[in-house]
Design a protein around this motif. Structure first.
Motif, PDB file in Angstrom:
ATOM      1  N   LYS A 130       0.837  -1.207   0.000  1.00 29.73           N
ATOM      2  CA  LYS A 130       0.000   0.000   0.000  1.00 29.73           C
ATOM      3  C   LYS A 130       0.871   1.256   0.000  1.00 29.73           C
ATOM      4  CE  LYS A 130      -4.213  -0.022   0.660  1.00 29.73           C
ATOM      5  NZ  LYS A 130      -5.319  -0.033  -0.332  1.00 29.73           N
ATOM      6  N   VAL A 131       1.966   1.234   0.770  1.00 28.52           N
ATOM      7  CA  VAL A 131       2.857   2.401   0.816  1.00 28.52           C
ATOM      8  C   VAL A 131       3.412   2.698  -0.585  1.00 28.52           C
ATOM      9  CG1 VAL A 131       5.094   3.225   1.680  1.00 28.52           C
ATOM     10  CG2 VAL A 131       3.454   2.203   3.265  1.00 28.52           C
ATOM     11  N   ASP A 132       3.738   1.640  -1.329  1.00 30.84           N
ATOM     12  CA  ASP A 132       4.319   1.834  -2.664  1.00 30.84           C
ATOM     13  C   ASP A 132       3.320   1.558  -3.783  1.00 30.84           C
ATOM     14  OD1 ASP A 132       6.769   2.843  -2.072  1.00 30.84           O
ATOM     15  OD2 ASP A 132       7.773   0.887  -1.966  1.00 30.84           O
ATOM     16  N   GLU A 133       2.041   1.704  -3.447  1.00 29.68           N
ATOM     17  CA  GLU A 133       0.952   1.409  -4.372  1.00 29.68           C
ATOM     18  C   GLU A 133       1.069   2.135  -5.715  1.00 29.68           C
ATOM     19  OE1 GLU A 133      -3.879   1.516  -3.956  1.00 29.68           O
ATOM     20  OE2 GLU A 133      -2.645   2.354  -2.367  1.00 29.68           O
ATOM     21  N   ARG A 134       1.591   3.366  -5.688  1.00 29.23           N
ATOM     22  CA  ARG A 134       1.627   4.144  -6.935  1.00 29.23           C
ATOM     23  C   ARG A 134       2.516   3.485  -7.991  1.00 29.23           C
ATOM     24  NH1 ARG A 134       5.876   8.002  -7.727  1.00 29.23           N
ATOM     25  NH2 ARG A 134       7.526   7.720  -6.190  1.00 29.23           N
ATOM     26  N   PHE A 135       3.380   2.531  -7.565  1.00 24.58           N
ATOM     27  CA  PHE A 135       4.247   1.849  -8.528  1.00 24.58           C
ATOM     28  C   PHE A 135       3.554   0.685  -9.229  1.00 24.58           C
ATOM     29  CE2 PHE A 135       7.303   4.025  -5.889  1.00 24.58           C
ATOM     30  CZ  PHE A 135       8.315   4.364  -6.774  1.00 24.58           C
ATOM     31  N   ILE A 136       2.341   0.322  -8.801  1.00 24.86           N
ATOM     32  CA  ILE A 136       1.672  -0.827  -9.424  1.00 24.86           C
ATOM     33  C   ILE A 136       0.893  -0.320 -10.629  1.00 24.86           C
ATOM     34  CG2 ILE A 136       0.235  -2.863  -9.066  1.00 24.86           C
ATOM     35  CD1 ILE A 136       0.451  -2.428  -6.070  1.00 24.86           C
ATOM     36  N   PRO A 137       1.357  -0.660 -11.835  1.00 21.66           N
ATOM     37  CA  PRO A 137       0.619  -0.195 -13.009  1.00 21.66           C
ATOM     38  C   PRO A 137      -0.760  -0.850 -13.008  1.00 21.66           C
ATOM     39  CG  PRO A 137       2.794  -1.107 -13.604  1.00 21.66           C
ATOM     40  CD  PRO A 137       2.508  -1.502 -12.196  1.00 21.66           C
ATOM     41  N   SER A 138      -1.774  -0.108 -13.463  1.00 23.40           N
ATOM     42  CA  SER A 138      -3.111  -0.705 -13.395  1.00 23.40           C
ATOM     43  C   SER A 138      -3.459  -1.471 -14.665  1.00 23.40           C
ATOM     44  CB  SER A 138      -4.168   0.350 -13.067  1.00 23.40           C
ATOM     45  OG  SER A 138      -3.907   1.517 -13.778  1.00 23.40           O
ATOM     46  N   ALA A 139      -2.633  -1.414 -15.696  1.00 21.25           N
ATOM     47  CA  ALA A 139      -2.961  -2.130 -16.939  1.00 21.25           C
ATOM     48  C   ALA A 139      -2.877  -3.640 -16.731  1.00 21.25           C
ATOM     49  CB  ALA A 139      -2.011  -1.697 -18.044  1.00 21.25           C
ATOM     50  N   ARG A 140      -3.772  -4.363 -17.416  1.00 19.51           N
ATOM     51  CA  ARG A 140      -3.785  -5.818 -17.367  1.00 19.51           C
ATOM     52  C   ARG A 140      -2.431  -6.377 -17.833  1.00 19.51           C
ATOM     53  NH1 ARG A 140      -7.944  -9.941 -17.477  1.00 19.51           N
ATOM     54  NH2 ARG A 140      -6.827 -11.896 -17.696  1.00 19.51           N
ATOM     55  N   GLY A 141      -1.928  -7.361 -17.095  1.00 19.77           N
ATOM     56  CA  GLY A 141      -0.631  -7.948 -17.429  1.00 19.77           C
ATOM     57  C   GLY A 141       0.498  -7.337 -16.597  1.00 19.77           C
ATOM     58  N   TYR A 142       0.248  -6.128 -16.054  1.00 18.34           N
ATOM     59  CA  TYR A 142       1.265  -5.474 -15.226  1.00 18.34           C
ATOM     60  C   TYR A 142       1.046  -5.830 -13.763  1.00 18.34           C
ATOM     61  CZ  TYR A 142       2.611  -2.782 -19.294  1.00 18.34           C
ATOM     62  OH  TYR A 142       3.068  -2.416 -20.530  1.00 18.34           O
ATOM     63  N   SER A 143       2.115  -5.775 -12.993  1.00 16.94           N
ATOM     64  CA  SER A 143       1.996  -6.100 -11.573  1.00 16.94           C
ATOM     65  C   SER A 143       3.228  -5.589 -10.838  1.00 16.94           C
ATOM     66  CB  SER A 143       1.865  -7.622 -11.394  1.00 16.94           C
ATOM     67  OG  SER A 143       2.970  -8.267 -11.984  1.00 16.94           O
ATOM     68  N   LEU A 144       3.204  -5.779  -9.529  1.00 16.88           N
ATOM     69  CA  LEU A 144       4.361  -5.428  -8.704  1.00 16.88           C
ATOM     70  C   LEU A 144       4.961  -6.738  -8.218  1.00 16.88           C
ATOM     71  CD1 LEU A 144       5.912  -3.012  -7.440  1.00 16.88           C
ATOM     72  CD2 LEU A 144       4.484  -3.317  -5.416  1.00 16.88           C
ATOM     73  N   TYR A 145       6.143  -7.069  -8.713  1.00 18.09           N
ATOM     74  CA  TYR A 145       6.811  -8.295  -8.284  1.00 18.09           C
ATOM     75  C   TYR A 145       7.393  -8.068  -6.898  1.00 18.09           C
ATOM     76  CZ  TYR A 145       9.912 -12.344  -8.327  1.00 18.09           C
ATOM     77  OH  TYR A 145      10.547 -13.516  -8.017  1.00 18.09           O
ATOM     78  N   LEU A 146       7.088  -8.953  -5.966  1.00 18.47           N
ATOM     79  CA  LEU A 146       7.568  -8.828  -4.587  1.00 18.47           C
ATOM     80  C   LEU A 146       8.626  -9.893  -4.340  1.00 18.47           C
ATOM     81  CD1 LEU A 146       4.068  -8.435  -2.912  1.00 18.47           C
ATOM     82  CD2 LEU A 146       5.757  -6.617  -3.250  1.00 18.47           C
ATOM     83  N   ARG A 147       9.703  -9.485  -3.715  1.00 17.84           N
ATOM     84  CA  ARG A 147      10.802 -10.406  -3.466  1.00 17.84           C
ATOM     85  C   ARG A 147      11.121 -10.468  -1.958  1.00 17.84           C
ATOM     86  NH1 ARG A 147      15.032 -12.860  -6.158  1.00 17.84           N
ATOM     87  NH2 ARG A 147      13.294 -13.622  -7.400  1.00 17.84           N
ATOM     88  N   PRO A 148      10.380 -11.275  -1.203  1.00 16.56           N
ATOM     89  CA  PRO A 148      10.763 -11.519   0.187  1.00 16.56           C
ATOM     90  C   PRO A 148      12.071 -12.321   0.207  1.00 16.56           C
ATOM     91  CG  PRO A 148       8.472 -12.162  -0.245  1.00 16.56           C
ATOM     92  CD  PRO A 148       9.146 -11.956  -1.569  1.00 16.56           C
ATOM     93  N   THR A 149      12.987 -11.915   1.053  1.00 15.46           N
ATOM     94  CA  THR A 149      14.327 -12.515   1.083  1.00 15.46           C
ATOM     95  C   THR A 149      14.738 -12.693   2.538  1.00 15.46           C
ATOM     96  OG1 THR A 149      14.857 -11.180  -0.870  1.00 15.46           O
ATOM     97  CG2 THR A 149      16.721 -12.180   0.280  1.00 15.46           C
ATOM     98  N   MET A 150      15.315 -13.834   2.884  1.00 18.12           N
ATOM     99  CA  MET A 150      15.854 -13.969   4.234  1.00 18.12           C
ATOM    100  C   MET A 150      17.328 -14.356   4.143  1.00 18.12           C
ATOM    101  SD  MET A 150      14.789 -16.091   7.650  1.00 18.12           S
ATOM    102  CE  MET A 150      13.072 -16.203   7.265  1.00 18.12           C
TER     103      MET A 150
END
Ligand code: PMP
Length: 375
Positions: A130-150
């Motif tokens: 939600k904090v970085d929501e503006r980076f998620i393009p709204s067009a179909r096929g686009y998304s925000l890839y998340l990389r949880p890392t430990m």
């Protein structure tokens, strides 16, 4: 495998420090997978004595680690790959985040890194997206890839369980894997290198599983193939396992004319893909009533080649978060090309196409489904 016992995280203890230098958004068509990152990152530190500390959303920034930190020497690292989508109402949705968190817990516990409360982590990831929501393009096929890392962060060259760890999540806006429509790929059936083996760690998402696959990938590429199809030799047979960074599905007619969708079983040598699981569940719900047989079973490259030879091959496709499905045109195996049944001029078979539409429909909230979680 039994699920590991999870260590507590208190999601109410979250501090948020916003960036004072927001990045400019990249135009959609210039997005390159994993190259650009959002303004912030989520991090949590863990120590063996005190468990998980308070979580922080901070400006995206470098890590500062002592050169002796155990992650650099003994590969105490595991990760996840998942996506956040923006639906037509502007809401942000995660796809089956419980599956990714469960897998990260299995990966981390396999390399003596701590486990964590999955639900608390999903809540934190939701706040971060939600904090970085503006980076998620709204067009179909686009998304925000998340990389949880430990990573293990203990400063020591001693080989042992890390006494401290860092769990962080970064996010990268991504475009559709196939911007101009499907492009079927060629695979090289590979036995000269082995990705995973019984009793090994192929079912864990460890960084250490990925670096050794690059040289075989370059060798396959030099011969004109897009990816390795990892075979595993046992009992004089060559079993099909998975492909590059995807699970593999083959749709074939059986000798008695039935349609079968088959993928390798979770025997410890393949990654338990979230997409794989979703395809199996949708296939059981929507293809079985059409007369399909859906199988998780061992199958061999010879079986695939025989089906192709005998005109029983319907289609083959990879399955993973990046592309959802990736149709396969042919497989180079023992000096010959096994044709995977795509018609001339066609880049995808009907099952791959339907699966992609079904899964994307759920991911973008067009079909209301419990797999799609609004944050
Ligand atoms: N196999 C491997 C080796 C992978 O790296 C991935 C990507 N995570 C997959 C399969 C597909 O898994 P998922 O559907 O969860 O992305």
């Amino acid at each position: 495998a039994s699920e590991p016992r999870l260590q507590a995280i208190d999601p109410s203890k979250l501090s948020i420090t916003k960036t004072t230098t927001p990045k400019q958004l990249m135009p959609n068509e210039e997005l390159v997978f994993g190259r650009y990152f959002t303004d912030h990152m989520l991090s949590l530190e863990w120590t063996a004595s005190d468990g998980w500390q308070e979580s922080r959303i901070t400006p995206y920034q470098n890590l500062s680690l002592d050169p002796a930190t155990c992650v650099f020497h003994y590969a105490f690292e595991c990760f996840e790959g998942m996506k956040a989508y923006k639906d037509k109402n502007g809401d942000v949705r995660l796809f089956r985040p419980d599956k990714n968190m469960a897998r990260l817990n299995r990966s981390s516990s396999r390399i003596a890194l701590p486990t964590f409360d999955s639900e608390a982590m999903i809540e934190l990831i939701g706040k971060f997206t939600k904090v970085d929501e503006r980076f998620i393009p709204s067009a179909r096929g686009y998304s925000l890839y998340l990389r949880p890392t430990m990573i293990g962060t203990q400063k020591t060259l001693g080989v042992g369980p890390p006494g401290s760890a860092l769990l962080y999540v970064i996010a990268s806006p991504v475009g559709p894997y196939y911007p101009t429509g499907f492009k079927a790929v060629s695979l090289e059936a590979t036995t000269y290198a082995v990705r995973a083996w019984p009793g090994g760690v192929g079912n864990s998402k460890l960084g250490a599983n990925y670096a050794p696959c690059i040289v075989p990938q370059m060798q396959a590429a030099a011969r004109g193939f897009h990816q390795n199809l990892w075979l595993f030799e046992a009992d004089g047979e060559e079993y099909v396992t998975e492909v590059g960074t995807m699970n593999l599905f083959a749709a074939m007619k059986t000798k008695d004319g039935k349609k079968e969708l088959v993928t390798a079983p979770l025997d410890g040598t393949i990654l338990e893909g979230v997409t794989r699981d979703s395809i199996l569940e949708l296939a059981r719900e929507r293809l079985v009533p059409e007369g399909w047989i859906v199988s998780e079973r061992k199958f061999t490259m010879k079986e695939v080649a025989d089906a192709a030879e005998e005109g029983r091959m319907l289609e083959v496709f990879g399955a993973g978060t990046a592309a959802v499905v990736s149709p396969v045109r042919n497989i180079g195996w023992r000096g010959k090309m096994v044709d995977c049944g795509l018609e001339a001029g066609s880049e995808a078979g009907p099952i791959a196409t339907r699966m992609k539409n079904w899964i994307e429909g759920i991911q973008y909230g067009e079909e209301e489904h419990p797999w799609s979680v609004k944050v």
